[in-house]
Design an enzyme around this catalytic site. Structure first.
Site, short mmCIF file in Angstrom:
data_model
loop_
_atom_site.label_atom_id
_atom_site.label_comp_id
_atom_site.label_asym_id
_atom_site.label_seq_id
_atom_site.Cartn_x
_atom_site.Cartn_y
_atom_site.Cartn_z
N GLU A 1 24.90 1.64 -17.52
CA GLU A 1 24.85 0.51 -16.59
C GLU A 1 24.40 0.93 -15.20
O GLU A 1 23.56 0.29 -14.57
CB GLU A 1 26.20 -0.20 -16.51
CG GLU A 1 26.54 -1.05 -17.73
CD GLU A 1 27.12 -0.26 -18.89
OE1 GLU A 1 27.30 0.97 -18.74
OE2 GLU A 1 27.40 -0.86 -19.94
N HIS B 1 37.68 -7.35 -21.15
CA HIS B 1 36.51 -8.20 -21.44
C HIS B 1 36.66 -9.62 -20.88
O HIS B 1 35.91 -10.49 -21.28
CB HIS B 1 36.31 -8.33 -22.96
CG HIS B 1 35.57 -7.20 -23.60
ND1 HIS B 1 36.07 -5.94 -23.70
CD2 HIS B 1 34.35 -7.16 -24.19
CE1 HIS B 1 35.20 -5.17 -24.34
NE2 HIS B 1 34.16 -5.89 -24.65
#
Ligand SMILES: Cc1ncc(C[n+]2csc(CCOP(=O)(O)OP(=O)(O)O)c2C)c(N)n1
Lengths: 335, 308
Positions: free
Chosen positions: A71, A140
């Protein structure tokens, strides 16, 4: 487009899901050469949430680029590519994973323009999902767009409707600064019928999604539906709540908020972020600063509980802002 | 291995029946990795895992009842219903996750080994992660720290050839993953992850090396998941013939066949094992069904440590 397009020419409309609307916007954006799409599993897999399905076949691997799990690397590369004169659209699977790229987003994307005395510009769009509601537990499920809205140098958008999902990408790409678009994971299957040709939408102003006279309920992204459903409930009791969809979380459209509050004299903010230090806290402070004398009741906030999001459904639901919580807040301000 | 396989098959059924929710990642096909490595570990060695951790958790000794109840989100689950499938923990078993951020567990493993070293303990920390995690910065930072500080970490790279939908050759410039460890001056080993005896032997050797030299080892386990990445994944990116060819190397029938050949295993032994496993799973499901949920009033507990 996987939606259904009627054959007649006049007033042509198309029915799209939020997911398809976003995909349609991406396809239109990719028609311009400097634009490219980059992120984890955006190509062959079709995107973790299916948003980019089919774009690799259509535009090829030079324009739709699958990345490894890196990322910080690929978001930073997007920032560099923007400096270099291209127009990247970076997809980060979820806001949770964007934290691995937070250094690049904050220390580079948000600051290079200022640190260079306005000599450098970082025109890119970073898209990511946000939000809870699918029992994915803490790593999440968080809503961290409020954190990003804290950062000067970034523009933060939260499309809550299918129309905004389709319409916000083009002006975001046209913006010379970094724009982050937050898509709430529970919106992707929402459907709407829209004009076949996209009508430009504003990325500067909030929208009044339901006019009302008795209280102003402010939501955005995933909480717009919560606010609207509370307003429906309240209407049956004779309370007319006005519902504002912020759309842009930074900059905030103070004018629309204050104008509404000056008419309704009450404000309730619905935010899926945690209450302490939230976007809701900022909006509440602004209302107090700018519209204090218009208020007939303290500003109320309906936020997520101050707890990492739990897995068990009943606990997750209890942690999230619910329409009944919003309705209760509005009743308190009205009575 | 049979226990893990049947447990996860039941989980898949329970997911379809909406008893279990969230993201569920099965390790079906990869059981030899979990079992082989755990065979080489002592009970008080630490284990750090990912979201694909049912096999590791069961092999480490967390009870099936506690794992199943967690999948159900019940109060009796090993994480009191807060974690679900992706976040299994057990302090007594020294099982530290259950981490759903790719690469997120690696620095923790370094720290656990650092603590053991500082406190004069001889334990090892085994850290499981996938081939995808090797692309994360945290992987590189962690290997460097572990090598630099000579920490007793067994880095177990479960190379199942895919990071979600991305095959190895499209995620790594150099697909020799062990070369990364060598680059940090670390011993690197690779083993057939479909052969539980080979995994056990390699893990034993690695643990012995860690004990002797007080330094980390990188173990690459070549394996394959027979199912999709998660219950949510349509698995459009894999060739069916590729899946079938790996299924022919299924570690469970392979071990059974070799044990049968040496007459160490009979059909009735196998039947007995199957029925014991079924009974254990039935018991765990029944207990999970009957277990209470955390009352809503407990929602904000455990955010901070509760003090007496
Ligand atoms: C930092 C981060 N990025 C992305 C994801 C989404 N994601 C979850 S698992 C996964 C694939 C990981 O592959 P690998 O490390 O090879 O492990 P495997 O799932 O194959 O066991 C991805 C992309 C995530 N959970 N965390």
């Amino acid at each position: 487009m996987t939606g259904t397009e009627p054959a007649t020419t006049e007033a042509r409309t198309v029915t799209l899901t939020y997911r398809e609307a976003m995909r349609d916007a991406l396809r239109r954006a990719l028609a311009d050469e400097p634009v490219f799409l980059i992120g984890e599993d955006v190509g062959q897999y079709g995107g973790a949430f299916g948003v980019t399905l089919g774009l690799l076949e259509e535009f090829g691997p030079e324009r739709v680029i699958d990345t490894p799990l890196s990322e910080s690397g690929f978001v930073g590369a997007g920032i560099g590519a923007a400096l270099g004169g291209t127009l990247p659209i970076v997809e980060v699977m979820t806001v949770n994973f964007s934290l691995l790229a937070l250094d690049q987003i904050l220390n580079n994307a948000a600051t290079l323009s200022h640190m260079s005395g306005g000599r450098l510009h970082v025109p890119l769009v970073i898209r990511m999902t946000t939000g809870a509601g699918r029992q994915l537990a803490a790593q999440h499920s968080h809503s961290l767009e409020g954190w990003y809205a804290h950062i000067p140098g970034l523009r933060i958008l939260a499309p809550a409707t299918v129309e905004d999902a389709r319409g916000m990408l083009a002006p975001a790409l046209a913006d010379p600064d970094p724009v982050l678009i937050f898509e709430h994971g529970s919106l992707y299957n929402d459907k709407a019928t829209l004009p076949a040709t996209p009508v430009p939408v504003s990325i500067d102003t909030a929208a009044i999604r339901r006019p009302g006279t008795d209280a102003t309920v402010i939501g955005y992204g995933g909480t717009l539906a919560t606010a609207l459903s509370a307003a429906d409930q309240l209407a049956t009791e004779g309370i007319q709540a006005e519902v504002i969809d912020l759309r842009s979380l930074r900059p905030l459209d103070d004018a629309t908020i204050m104008e509404s509050v000056s008419r309704t004299h009450r404000a309730v903010i619905v935010d899926e972020g945690w209450r302490s230090g939230s976007l809701a806290a900022e909006i509440s402070a602004r209302i107090t600063e700018q519209a204090f004398y218009d208020l007939d009741a303290p500003v109320e906030r309906v936020c997520s509980a101050e707890v990492p999001m739990p897995y068990a459904r009943h606990l997750e639901q209890a942690a999230l802002p619910r329409p009944s919580d919003v309705a209760a807040s509005v009743r308190r301000t009205v009575n | 291995m049979l226990r893990i396989r049947r447990f996860e098959e039941r989980c898949a059924e329970l997911y379809s029946a909406t008893k279990i929710r969230g993201f569920v990642h099965l390790c079906i096909g990869e059981e030899a990795v979990a079992v082989g490595v755990h065979k080489a570990l002592a009970d008080d060695d630490a284990v750090v895992s990912t979201y694909r951790e049912h096999g590791h958790a069961l092999a480490k000794g967390i009870t099936m009842d506690a794992v199943m109840a967690e999948m159900y989100g019940k109060a009796t689950g090993c994480s009191h219903g807060r974690g679900g499938s992706m976040h299994l923990f057990d302090r007594d078993a020294r099982f530290y996750g259950g981490n759903a951020i790719v690469g997120g567990g690696l620095p923790l493993a370094v720290g656990l080994a650092l603590a053991d070293t500082r406190l004069g303990r001889r334990q090892v920390t085994a850290c499981f992660f996938g081939d995808g995690a090797v692309a994360e910065g945290e992987f590189h930072e962690s290997l460097n720290l572990a090598a630099l500080w000579r920490l007793p970490v067994l880095f177990c790279c479960e190379n199942n050839q895919y990071a979600m939908g991305t095959p190895l050759r499209r995620e790594h410039a150099n697909t020799d993953l062990g070369a990364r460890a060598v680059g940090y001056g670390m011993r690197s080993m690779e083993v057939d992850g479909m052969d539980v005896l080979a995994v056990e032997a390699a893990a034993h050797e690695a643990v012995a090396h860690i004990g002797r030299h007080r330094e980390p080892v990188f173990l690459e386990l070549r394996t394959y998941r027979f199912r999709a990445h998660s219950m949510y994944d349509p698995d459009r990116y894999r060739d069916k013939t590729e899946i079938e060819s790996w299924k022919r190397r299924d570690p469970i029938p392979a071990l059974a066949a070799s044990l049968r050949a040496t007459a160490d295993l009979s059909d009735s032994d196998m039947d007995k094992m199957e029925s014991e496993v079924t009974a254990e799973i039935d018991g765990a499901v029944a207990a999970a069904e009957a277990a209470p949920v955390e009352p809503e009033s407990e929602l904000t507990r455990h955010v901070y440590t509760e003090r007496a």
